[in-house]
Design a protein around this motif. Structure first.
Motif, PDB file in Angstrom:
ATOM      1  N   GLY A 235      -1.773 -11.652 -69.372  1.00  0.00           N
ATOM      2  CA  GLY A 235      -0.417 -11.990 -69.744  1.00  0.00           C
ATOM      3  C   GLY A 235       0.602 -11.111 -69.052  1.00  0.00           C
ATOM      4  O   GLY A 235       0.284  -9.999 -68.622  1.00  0.00           O
ATOM      5  N   ARG A 236       1.782 -11.636 -68.941  1.00  0.00           N
ATOM      6  CA  ARG A 236       2.873 -10.879 -68.316  1.00  0.00           C
ATOM      7  C   ARG A 236       3.254  -9.701 -69.191  1.00  0.00           C
ATOM      8  O   ARG A 236       3.174  -9.753 -70.405  1.00  0.00           O
ATOM      9  CB  ARG A 236       4.074 -11.794 -68.079  1.00  0.00           C
ATOM     10  CG  ARG A 236       3.750 -12.876 -67.072  1.00  0.00           C
ATOM     11  CD  ARG A 236       4.900 -13.785 -66.718  1.00  0.00           C
ATOM     12  NE  ARG A 236       6.155 -13.515 -67.358  1.00  0.00           N
ATOM     13  CZ  ARG A 236       6.913 -14.455 -67.903  1.00  0.00           C
ATOM     14  NH1 ARG A 236       6.523 -15.701 -67.905  1.00  0.00           N
ATOM     15  NH2 ARG A 236       8.064 -14.144 -68.455  1.00  0.00           N
ATOM     16  N   GLN A 237       3.741  -8.644 -68.538  1.00  0.00           N
ATOM     17  CA  GLN A 237       4.031  -7.400 -69.258  1.00  0.00           C
ATOM     18  C   GLN A 237       5.035  -7.580 -70.382  1.00  0.00           C
ATOM     19  O   GLN A 237       4.899  -6.975 -71.443  1.00  0.00           O
ATOM     20  CB  GLN A 237       4.512  -6.333 -68.289  1.00  0.00           C
ATOM     21  CG  GLN A 237       5.822  -6.665 -67.602  1.00  0.00           C
ATOM     22  CD  GLN A 237       6.270  -5.568 -66.667  1.00  0.00           C
ATOM     23  OE1 GLN A 237       5.707  -4.488 -66.657  1.00  0.00           O
ATOM     24  NE2 GLN A 237       7.280  -5.847 -65.876  1.00  0.00           N
ATOM     25  N   SER A 238       6.023  -8.420 -70.194  1.00  0.00           N
ATOM     26  CA  SER A 238       7.041  -8.590 -71.232  1.00  0.00           C
ATOM     27  C   SER A 238       6.554  -9.468 -72.384  1.00  0.00           C
ATOM     28  O   SER A 238       7.196  -9.531 -73.422  1.00  0.00           O
ATOM     29  CB  SER A 238       8.309  -9.192 -70.626  1.00  0.00           C
ATOM     30  OG  SER A 238       8.042 -10.488 -70.114  1.00  0.00           O
ATOM     31  N   LEU A 239       5.428 -10.130 -72.208  1.00  0.00           N
ATOM     32  CA  LEU A 239       4.926 -11.062 -73.223  1.00  0.00           C
ATOM     33  C   LEU A 239       3.488 -10.748 -73.634  1.00  0.00           C
ATOM     34  O   LEU A 239       2.754 -11.628 -74.053  1.00  0.00           O
ATOM     35  CB  LEU A 239       4.996 -12.500 -72.688  1.00  0.00           C
ATOM     36  CG  LEU A 239       6.379 -13.015 -72.324  1.00  0.00           C
ATOM     37  CD1 LEU A 239       6.273 -14.355 -71.618  1.00  0.00           C
ATOM     38  CD2 LEU A 239       7.246 -13.125 -73.548  1.00  0.00           C
ATOM     39  N   ALA A 240       3.084  -9.492 -73.529  1.00  0.00           N
ATOM     40  CA  ALA A 240       1.679  -9.137 -73.759  1.00  0.00           C
ATOM     41  C   ALA A 240       1.206  -9.538 -75.154  1.00  0.00           C
ATOM     42  O   ALA A 240       0.130 -10.126 -75.303  1.00  0.00           O
ATOM     43  CB  ALA A 240       1.472  -7.641 -73.524  1.00  0.00           C
ATOM     44  N   ILE A 241       1.977  -9.249 -76.176  1.00  0.00           N
ATOM     45  CA  ILE A 241       1.554  -9.582 -77.543  1.00  0.00           C
ATOM     46  C   ILE A 241       1.551 -11.094 -77.740  1.00  0.00           C
ATOM     47  O   ILE A 241       0.615 -11.658 -78.311  1.00  0.00           O
ATOM     48  CB  ILE A 241       2.442  -8.873 -78.578  1.00  0.00           C
ATOM     49  CG1 ILE A 241       2.211  -7.361 -78.488  1.00  0.00           C
ATOM     50  CG2 ILE A 241       2.154  -9.375 -79.990  1.00  0.00           C
ATOM     51  CD1 ILE A 241       3.175  -6.535 -79.296  1.00  0.00           C
TER      52      ILE A 241
END
Length: 102
Positions: free
Chosen positions: A1-7
């Motif tokens: 996942g992208r760093q800004s959307l990891a969760i």
């Protein structure tokens, strides 16, 4: 996942694993479970967050889901082009993926 959307992406992966396990568990019961992987849908939640040209119309997504339910599909990407977009992203080598920032 992208760093800004990891969760967010981790929860999507968990849902994916859960639905696939549910499908396996229900396989002999006659109950069908569909995994839906939608693109960005034009709803109140996405209003103003994305370029409107990339948003999928809710009716189109709903129609795709209804068609998949009737055909007893196991997994769909909606709209159709979302599968190709996700295959491209997943296919990127890690070093290139890490250069994407958002």
């Amino acid at each position: 996942g992208r760093q800004s959307l990891a969760i967010y992406n981790a929860t999507k992966a968990a849902i994916n694993a859960y639905v696939r396990g549910l499908q396996h568990r229900l396989a002999d019961s006659g109950v069908h479970a569909l995994l839906v992987k939608p693109a960005f849908v034009d709803t109140a939640m996405t209003w103003g967050l994305y370029n409107p040209s990339i948003l999928a119309p809710p009716k189109r997504v709903a129609d795709d889901i209804w068609r998949a339910v009737r055909k007893k599909k196991y997994c769909i990407y909606t709209p159709w082009y979302w599968r190709s977009a996700m295959m491209f992203v997943r296919g990127l080598p890690r070093f290139l993926f890490h250069k994407l920032r958002s």
